[in-house]
Enzyme design. Structure first.
Site, PDB file in Angstrom:
ATOM      1  CB  CYS A 261      -2.705  -6.276   5.188  1.00 52.27           C
ATOM      2  SG  CYS A 261      -1.368  -5.098   5.536  1.00 52.27           S
TER       3      CYS A 261
ATOM      4  NE  ARG B  23       7.310  -8.532   5.356  1.00 48.42           N
ATOM      5  CZ  ARG B  23       8.124  -8.230   6.363  1.00 48.42           C
ATOM      6  NH1 ARG B  23       9.426  -8.102   6.156  1.00 48.42           N
ATOM      7  NH2 ARG B  23       7.648  -8.034   7.566  1.00 48.42           N
TER       8      ARG B  23
ATOM      9  CB  ILE C 145      -2.502  -0.333   8.468  1.00 56.22           C
ATOM     10  CG1 ILE C 145      -3.865   0.369   8.635  1.00 56.22           C
ATOM     11  CG2 ILE C 145      -1.651  -0.173   9.731  1.00 56.22           C
ATOM     12  CD1 ILE C 145      -4.733  -0.242   9.715  1.00 56.22           C
ATOM     13  NE  ARG C 146       4.824  -1.707   9.589  1.00 62.30           N
ATOM     14  CZ  ARG C 146       5.322  -2.730  10.278  1.00 62.30           C
ATOM     15  NH1 ARG C 146       4.773  -3.105  11.415  1.00 62.30           N
ATOM     16  NH2 ARG C 146       6.367  -3.392   9.817  1.00 62.30           N
TER      17      ARG C 146
ATOM     18  CG  HIS D  87      -6.347  -3.727   7.112  1.00 65.45           C
ATOM     19  ND1 HIS D  87      -6.071  -4.863   7.846  1.00 65.45           N
ATOM     20  CD2 HIS D  87      -5.151  -3.160   6.823  1.00 65.45           C
ATOM     21  CE1 HIS D  87      -4.767  -4.985   8.002  1.00 65.45           C
ATOM     22  NE2 HIS D  87      -4.178  -3.967   7.388  1.00 65.45           N
TER      23      HIS D  87
ATOM     24  N   GLY E 231      -1.853  -8.314   9.789  1.00 66.80           N
ATOM     25  CA  GLY E 231      -1.031  -8.422  10.986  1.00 66.80           C
ATOM     26  C   GLY E 231       0.423  -8.223  10.590  1.00 66.80           C
ATOM     27  CD  GLU E 232       5.790  -8.530  10.888  1.00 64.87           C
ATOM     28  OE1 GLU E 232       6.027  -9.755  10.960  1.00 64.87           O
ATOM     29  OE2 GLU E 232       6.298  -7.790  10.026  1.00 64.87           O
ATOM     30  CB  SER E 233       3.686 -10.991   6.518  1.00 65.20           C
ATOM     31  OG  SER E 233       4.855 -10.209   6.337  1.00 65.20           O
TER      32      SER E 233
ATOM     33  CD  GLU F  92      -9.522  -6.320   8.134  1.00 67.65           C
ATOM     34  OE1 GLU F  92      -8.385  -6.107   8.614  1.00 67.65           O
ATOM     35  OE2 GLU F  92      -9.735  -6.413   6.903  1.00 67.65           O
TER      36      GLU F  92
END
Length: 253
Positions: free
Chosen positions: A92, A123, A178-179, A217, A60-62, A219
């Site tokens: 991630c 990051r 992803i990023r 990821h 997600g967004e850490s 998952e």
């Protein structure tokens, strides 16, 4: 049938952080491997009865996740569980939360949310969203894979002689970044498990080798090997606690 040296265990109870990110996909993957999942949305969720056997911190967004953990008073209890030896798997953003050192996009030091893994993580290490990519890479080194096979095939209440859980795939591992962050430094107690183009993308460490972190990821691909590896780590600890008289359900705090 379970052997006397590998006792039958009930399904592991895995807490999945459900504040932000792709927690639903992790939940589906864990349930497909026979685990029971527990949603973690507030501090009280971290001490259920029976207690948790493991934790998953999704992507997600850490920074958003770190803010929510502090706002909901979940950060300190999570640190206590991790320090107490509870197995934890972060992907991630989750890997960033577990890092003892975090580097921002511009190279500046960033705040550490939870820690527990002796790595320095940058990051957005590959760049922005447009630099996200998928690739194939080798699965675990042979010696680690043999150990993983021994633990992930241990019987649980979710498996039977007919093989209730679907077999795991073989061959290369597909990684979705992803990023994605980058592990810039691995501490002396951190083991590189999976790499891509010479760079570690999945590592294991922690005070009891109970922290698993991936910059990709797993998952999102339907390949259950990484989650099976983590559940093997969980079951290894549960068997150890049972042998020590803890019944496999000793609290980790």
């Amino acid at each position: 049938m379970a052997s006397p040296t590998c006792p039958l265990l009930p399904p592991p109870r895995i807490g999945v952080l459900e504040l932000h990110g792709d927690f639903a996909e992790h939940t589906a993957m864990l349930r497909a491997r026979g685990a029971e999942t527990v949603p973690l949305r507030c501090a009280a969720d971290l001490s259920p009865t029976p207690p948790l056997d493991g934790l998953v911190l999704p992507g997600g967004e850490s920074s958003t996740m770190a803010i929510l953990l502090d706002a909901l008073s979940m950060a300190d209890p999570l640190r206590g569980l991790i320090a107490g030896g509870l197995p934890v798997f972060g992907t991630c953003a989750g890997a960033i939360l577990l890092s003892d050192e975090v580097v921002g996009k511009g190279g500046e030091a960033a705040s550490v949310a939870l820690g527990g893994l002796d790595v320095a993580t940058r990051r957005n290490g590959y760049g922005t969203q447009v630099h996200s990519f998928e690739a194939e890479t080798a699965w675990l080194p042979a010696d680690v894979a043999a150990d993983a096979d021994a633990t992930t095939t241990a019987p649980t209440a979710a498996t039977d002689d007919a093989g209730a859980v679907a077999p795991l795939p073989t061959g290369p591992l597909r990684v979705v970044l992803i990023r994605a962050p980058i592990f810039e430094r691995l501490g002396p107690g951190v083991e590189e498990l999976v790499s891509h183009e010479g760079r570690a993308v999945m590592v294991r460490g922690g005070s009891q080798r109970q922290v698993l972190a991936a910059t990709f990821h797993p998952e999102l691909t339907g390949d259950g090997r990484v989650h099976a590896l983590f559940l093997g780590m969980v079951d290894e600890r549960r068997r150890r606690l049972a042998a020590d008289g803890g019944g496999g359900k000793k609290a980790a705090a």
